[in-house]
Design an enzyme around this catalytic site. Structure first.
Site, PDB file in Angstrom:
ATOM      1  N   LYS A  65     -44.305 -17.941 -55.243  1.00 16.95           N
ATOM      2  CA  LYS A  65     -44.836 -19.109 -55.918  1.00 16.95           C
ATOM      3  C   LYS A  65     -45.256 -18.823 -57.187  1.00 16.95           C
ATOM      4  O   LYS A  65     -45.894 -17.797 -57.608  1.00 16.95           O
ATOM      5  CB  LYS A  65     -46.164 -19.437 -55.022  1.00 16.95           C
ATOM      6  CG  LYS A  65     -46.781 -20.799 -55.342  1.00 16.95           C
ATOM      7  CD  LYS A  65     -47.690 -20.760 -56.393  1.00 16.95           C
ATOM      8  CE  LYS A  65     -49.160 -19.971 -56.166  1.00 16.95           C
ATOM      9  NZ  LYS A  65     -50.003 -20.647 -55.260  1.00 16.95           N
ATOM     10  N   ARG A 109     -52.849 -26.903 -50.779  1.00 13.71           N
ATOM     11  CA  ARG A 109     -53.218 -25.603 -49.924  1.00 13.71           C
ATOM     12  C   ARG A 109     -54.667 -25.228 -50.220  1.00 13.71           C
ATOM     13  O   ARG A 109     -55.440 -24.484 -49.450  1.00 13.71           O
ATOM     14  CB  ARG A 109     -52.290 -24.752 -49.853  1.00 13.71           C
ATOM     15  CG  ARG A 109     -51.930 -23.802 -51.014  1.00 13.71           C
ATOM     16  CD  ARG A 109     -53.001 -22.835 -51.445  1.00 13.71           C
ATOM     17  NE  ARG A 109     -52.408 -21.759 -52.145  1.00 13.71           N
ATOM     18  CZ  ARG A 109     -53.076 -20.891 -52.795  1.00 13.71           C
ATOM     19  NH1 ARG A 109     -54.372 -21.172 -53.312  1.00 13.71           N
ATOM     20  NH2 ARG A 109     -52.618 -19.775 -53.571  1.00 13.71           N
ATOM     21  N   GLN A 137     -58.871 -30.385 -58.559  1.00 19.63           N
ATOM     22  CA  GLN A 137     -59.397 -29.931 -57.097  1.00 19.63           C
ATOM     23  C   GLN A 137     -60.741 -30.507 -56.645  1.00 19.63           C
ATOM     24  O   GLN A 137     -61.186 -30.468 -55.507  1.00 19.63           O
ATOM     25  CB  GLN A 137     -59.512 -28.331 -57.306  1.00 19.63           C
ATOM     26  CG  GLN A 137     -59.585 -27.551 -56.111  1.00 19.63           C
ATOM     27  CD  GLN A 137     -58.544 -27.785 -55.257  1.00 19.63           C
ATOM     28  OE1 GLN A 137     -58.713 -28.222 -53.983  1.00 19.63           O
ATOM     29  NE2 GLN A 137     -57.310 -27.996 -55.682  1.00 19.63           N
ATOM     30  N   GLY A 220     -63.362 -22.087 -57.840  1.00 18.01           N
ATOM     31  CA  GLY A 220     -62.613 -22.028 -59.319  1.00 18.01           C
ATOM     32  C   GLY A 220     -62.389 -20.562 -59.721  1.00 18.01           C
ATOM     33  O   GLY A 220     -61.462 -20.354 -60.457  1.00 18.01           O
ATOM     34  N   ASP A 222     -61.052 -17.450 -59.685  1.00 16.39           N
ATOM     35  CA  ASP A 222     -59.841 -16.780 -59.084  1.00 16.39           C
ATOM     36  C   ASP A 222     -59.310 -15.551 -60.163  1.00 16.39           C
ATOM     37  O   ASP A 222     -57.992 -15.288 -59.806  1.00 16.39           O
ATOM     38  CB  ASP A 222     -58.590 -17.784 -58.728  1.00 16.39           C
ATOM     39  CG  ASP A 222     -58.246 -18.460 -59.801  1.00 16.39           C
ATOM     40  OD1 ASP A 222     -58.810 -18.679 -60.973  1.00 16.39           O
ATOM     41  OD2 ASP A 222     -57.252 -19.529 -59.673  1.00 16.39           O
ATOM     42  N   LYS A 226     -63.518 -15.332 -64.495  1.00 19.54           N
ATOM     43  CA  LYS A 226     -64.115 -16.606 -64.016  1.00 19.54           C
ATOM     44  C   LYS A 226     -65.430 -16.145 -63.109  1.00 19.54           C
ATOM     45  O   LYS A 226     -65.645 -15.073 -62.332  1.00 19.54           O
ATOM     46  CB  LYS A 226     -63.156 -17.314 -63.413  1.00 19.54           C
ATOM     47  CG  LYS A 226     -62.142 -17.847 -64.262  1.00 19.54           C
ATOM     48  CD  LYS A 226     -61.307 -18.816 -63.418  1.00 19.54           C
ATOM     49  CE  LYS A 226     -60.088 -19.315 -64.213  1.00 19.54           C
ATOM     50  NZ  LYS A 226     -59.244 -20.166 -63.419  1.00 19.54           N
TER      51      LYS A 226
END
Length: 312
Positions: A65, A109, A137, A220, A222, A226
């Site tokens: 992906k 997902r 999101q 958020g 990831d 962050k």
């Protein structure tokens, strides 16, 4: 080899029961029945690209992906998300299908993972949902939460009145009762289910405002840079859950909290183990629980397979 465009993907998704499928993916991961290498990543001046890939042992396929987030795109009239899913045969290595989802399946997902975390970790009586953020999101999380909770009372935080007004207008069409705030303290003081959805690199929620019985799903953060939660929140939490302990050791809220000395690895529980009943999650409504969801390739594998098999 089939190429499936976004329009066809969107047509088929409402017919799929994806929560059990992705739950099974988390369980397989925690039972070491999945092969998931470290995330590939490109951090650009204007955005970021994540490459996630892997397979389930004794499955038919493997998946690669590519998903990106370019957060200024809405100013250009473009989606902040893009990407595609590649489905290959484990038997021959042949490319079976290209899902030109433009990042949509990654968004879906992720929203489903948030619903799964709520299903297994939120208090029984959800009084008010707090959403931190107003983007794609933030919308999808609330939409998919309706599959696991009947609560319609929502407080949303955003960085400006225009973003908040748009969010309120859109989500009230789904029968949610939306209030807005520019102060994240309001979220922590009045909501016992909170979902954070921003690309912030500085904490937005403070431990000093944290109330007993709250569940927080942090989505958020990831990357290693962050952070949406004050690391002291994870220290105060009774249960800290990772979608992938290995992955959360190098990115996300858990990484920040361990790096700062607020928690240790021994405090962590993996989501798949809770779903399978092998580890305890929330055991009473007075506990504080935090789920750090950095996004694991098993989610991409399960949603890609579900869409492909439904279409062919």
């Amino acid at each position: 080899m089939k190429i499936i465009p976004l329009e066809r993907i969107k047509e088929i998704l409402p017919s799929l029961d994806l929560i059990p499928a992705i739950e099974a993916g988390f369980v397989a991961y925690s039972q070491e029945k999945a092969v998931v290498p470290p995330v590939g990543e490109l951090l650009l001046d204007k955005g970021e690209v994540h490459i996630k890939y892997g397979y389930l042992k004794q499955d038919d396929y493997y998946v690669i992906k590519i998903a990106s987030g370019f957060y200024d795109n809405p100013k250009l009239g473009l989606s902040s998300s893009n990407g595609l899913m590649l489905l290959f045969s484990q038997e021959t290595g042949e490319l079976v299908c290209i899902l030109l989802d433009e990042g949509y399946l990654t968004d879906i997902r992720t929203a489903i993972a948030g619903a799964i975390a709520t299903k297994h970790l939120a208090p029984k009586n959800i009084e008010r949902i707090g959403i931190v953020g107003t983007g794609i999101q933030a919308r999808l999380q609330l939409s998919y939460l309706s599959q696991v909770t009947e609560c319609k009372e929502v407080l949303v935080w955003g960085r400006g009145h225009i973003q908040l007004a748009k969010y309120k207008t859109e989500m009230e069409k789904q029968d949610f009762k939306i209030e807005t705030t520019l102060n994240t303290t309001d979220i922590l003081k009045t909501c016992n289910l909170i979902v954070t959805t921003t690309p912030s690199t500085t904490p937005l929620l403070s431990a000093s405002d944290l109330q007993t019985g709250t569940h927080i799903t942090a989505l958020g953060s990831d990357t290693p840079d962050k952070q949406e939660l004050d690391s002291a929140i994870l220290k105060k939490a009774d249960v800290v859950v990772a979608d992938s302990i290995a992955q959360c050791m190098v990115r996300g809220e858990i990484y920040k909290a361990i790096h700062s000395g607020h928690i240790s690895r021994e405090k962590l529980v993996e989501l798949g183990d809770i779903i399978a009943g092998n580890k305890a999650g929330r055991t009473n409504d007075n506990q504080i629980t935090v789920a750090d969801l950095t996004g694991v390739a098993v989610q991409d594998i399960k949603i890609t397979e579900a869409v492909y098999e439904a279409l062919v």
